[in-house]
Design a protein around this motif. Structure first.
Motif, mmCIF file in Angstrom:
data_model
loop_
_atom_site.group_PDB
_atom_site.id
_atom_site.type_symbol
_atom_site.label_atom_id
_atom_site.label_comp_id
_atom_site.label_asym_id
_atom_site.label_seq_id
_atom_site.Cartn_x
_atom_site.Cartn_y
_atom_site.Cartn_z
ATOM 1 N N ALA A 19 45.974 24.979 29.350
ATOM 2 C CA ALA A 19 45.388 24.646 30.892
ATOM 3 C C ALA A 19 44.021 25.091 30.961
ATOM 4 C CB ALA A 19 46.315 25.271 31.758
ATOM 5 N N LEU A 20 43.635 26.270 30.638
ATOM 6 C CA LEU A 20 42.545 26.905 30.818
ATOM 7 C C LEU A 20 41.343 26.038 30.180
ATOM 8 C CD1 LEU A 20 40.742 29.109 32.067
ATOM 9 C CD2 LEU A 20 41.153 30.582 30.112
ATOM 10 N N ARG A 21 41.661 25.562 28.654
ATOM 11 C CA ARG A 21 40.562 24.702 28.080
ATOM 12 C C ARG A 21 40.432 23.473 28.807
ATOM 13 N NH1 ARG A 21 43.735 26.129 22.984
ATOM 14 N NH2 ARG A 21 42.660 27.961 22.250
ATOM 15 N N ALA A 22 41.593 22.906 29.003
ATOM 16 C CA ALA A 22 41.484 21.797 29.947
ATOM 17 C C ALA A 22 40.564 21.858 31.146
ATOM 18 C CB ALA A 22 42.830 21.046 30.196
ATOM 19 N N GLU A 23 40.907 22.963 31.861
ATOM 20 C CA GLU A 23 39.700 23.055 33.200
ATOM 21 C C GLU A 23 38.557 23.190 32.847
ATOM 22 O OE1 GLU A 23 39.288 23.426 37.144
ATOM 23 O OE2 GLU A 23 41.392 22.633 36.043
ATOM 24 N N ARG A 26 36.796 20.017 32.036
ATOM 25 C CA ARG A 26 36.700 19.136 33.207
ATOM 26 C C ARG A 26 35.404 19.722 34.274
ATOM 27 N NH1 ARG A 26 37.974 19.064 38.606
ATOM 28 N NH2 ARG A 26 39.015 21.088 38.812
ATOM 29 N N LEU A 27 35.463 21.061 33.992
ATOM 30 C CA LEU A 27 34.311 21.793 34.664
ATOM 31 C C LEU A 27 33.044 21.436 33.937
ATOM 32 C CD1 LEU A 27 33.263 23.655 36.737
ATOM 33 C CD2 LEU A 27 33.625 25.659 35.304
ATOM 34 N N ASN A 28 32.994 21.337 32.733
ATOM 35 C CA ASN A 28 31.665 21.171 31.665
ATOM 36 C C ASN A 28 31.310 19.692 32.136
ATOM 37 O OD1 ASN A 28 31.101 23.566 31.004
ATOM 38 N ND2 ASN A 28 32.271 23.370 29.237
ATOM 39 N N SER A 29 32.274 18.761 32.279
ATOM 40 C CA SER A 29 31.793 17.378 32.438
ATOM 41 C C SER A 29 31.361 17.100 34.034
ATOM 42 C CB SER A 29 33.321 16.485 31.966
ATOM 43 O OG SER A 29 34.078 16.487 33.109
ATOM 44 N N ARG A 31 29.169 16.648 37.215
ATOM 45 C CA ARG A 31 27.664 16.409 37.462
ATOM 46 C C ARG A 31 26.639 17.696 37.647
ATOM 47 N NH1 ARG A 31 25.693 14.961 42.580
ATOM 48 N NH2 ARG A 31 23.564 14.382 42.330
ATOM 49 N N PHE A 32 27.214 18.522 38.610
ATOM 50 C CA PHE A 32 26.483 19.699 38.848
ATOM 51 C C PHE A 32 26.298 20.499 37.821
ATOM 52 C CE2 PHE A 32 26.187 24.171 40.003
ATOM 53 C CZ PHE A 32 25.226 24.035 41.231
ATOM 54 N N VAL A 33 27.148 20.829 36.571
ATOM 55 C CA VAL A 33 27.050 21.471 35.459
ATOM 56 C C VAL A 33 25.918 20.580 34.626
ATOM 57 C CG1 VAL A 33 28.348 22.541 33.635
ATOM 58 C CG2 VAL A 33 29.080 22.755 35.767
ATOM 59 N N ARG A 34 26.178 19.353 34.406
ATOM 60 C CA ARG A 34 25.443 18.532 33.629
ATOM 61 C C ARG A 34 23.984 18.577 34.010
ATOM 62 N NH1 ARG A 34 29.134 14.129 34.433
ATOM 63 N NH2 ARG A 34 27.374 13.187 35.247
ATOM 64 N N ILE A 35 23.634 18.727 35.447
ATOM 65 C CA ILE A 35 22.519 18.653 35.902
ATOM 66 C C ILE A 35 21.650 20.095 35.510
ATOM 67 C CG2 ILE A 35 20.969 19.073 37.957
ATOM 68 C CD1 ILE A 35 22.739 16.767 39.262
ATOM 69 N N HIS A 36 22.466 20.893 35.719
ATOM 70 C CA HIS A 36 21.968 22.270 35.447
ATOM 71 C C HIS A 36 21.698 22.735 33.772
ATOM 72 C CE1 HIS A 36 22.869 23.016 39.580
ATOM 73 N NE2 HIS A 36 21.979 23.938 39.636
#
Length: 98
Positions: A19-23, A26-29, A31-36
């Motif tokens: 569940a942590l890996r899936a989260e 999801r977080l790494n994909s 938009r906010f993380v991709r921009i940064h």
């Protein structure tokens, strides 16, 4: 009984890790993380954000000042403010060609 509890704890831990890996995926994909993650995208985003903020500030301040000047020009019982606002309005009208 002790082995059963240990096995159940391992199963729970494995489930939580999945569940942590899936989260995280999801977080790494997001938009906010991709921009940064990209300096170029981050600079472009911040530049556009600054432009929007500056434009909004100028438009807001201009409209607020113009409304305030018009309201103050209507005030006749405070001679200094009314005269000052009337003078500001006449200055604006002489600068701006009709």
């Amino acid at each position: 009984m002790h082995k059963h509890n240990d096995r159940q704890a391992e199963i729970d831990l494995a489930r939580d890790m999945r569940a942590l890996r899936a989260e995280f995926a999801r977080l790494n994909s997001h938009r906010f993380v991709r921009i940064h993650n990209s300096t170029t995208r981050l600079l472009w985003f911040q530049f556009l954000r600054g432009l929007a903020f500056g434009l909004g500030t100028v438009i807001g301040a201009s409209s607020l000042v113009s409304v305030l000047v018009v309201l103050l020009s209507q005030v006749e019982f405070i001679p200094i403010l009314g005269a000052f606002a009337t003078q500001v309005i006449s200055e604006i009208q002489t600068i701006r060609p009709d």
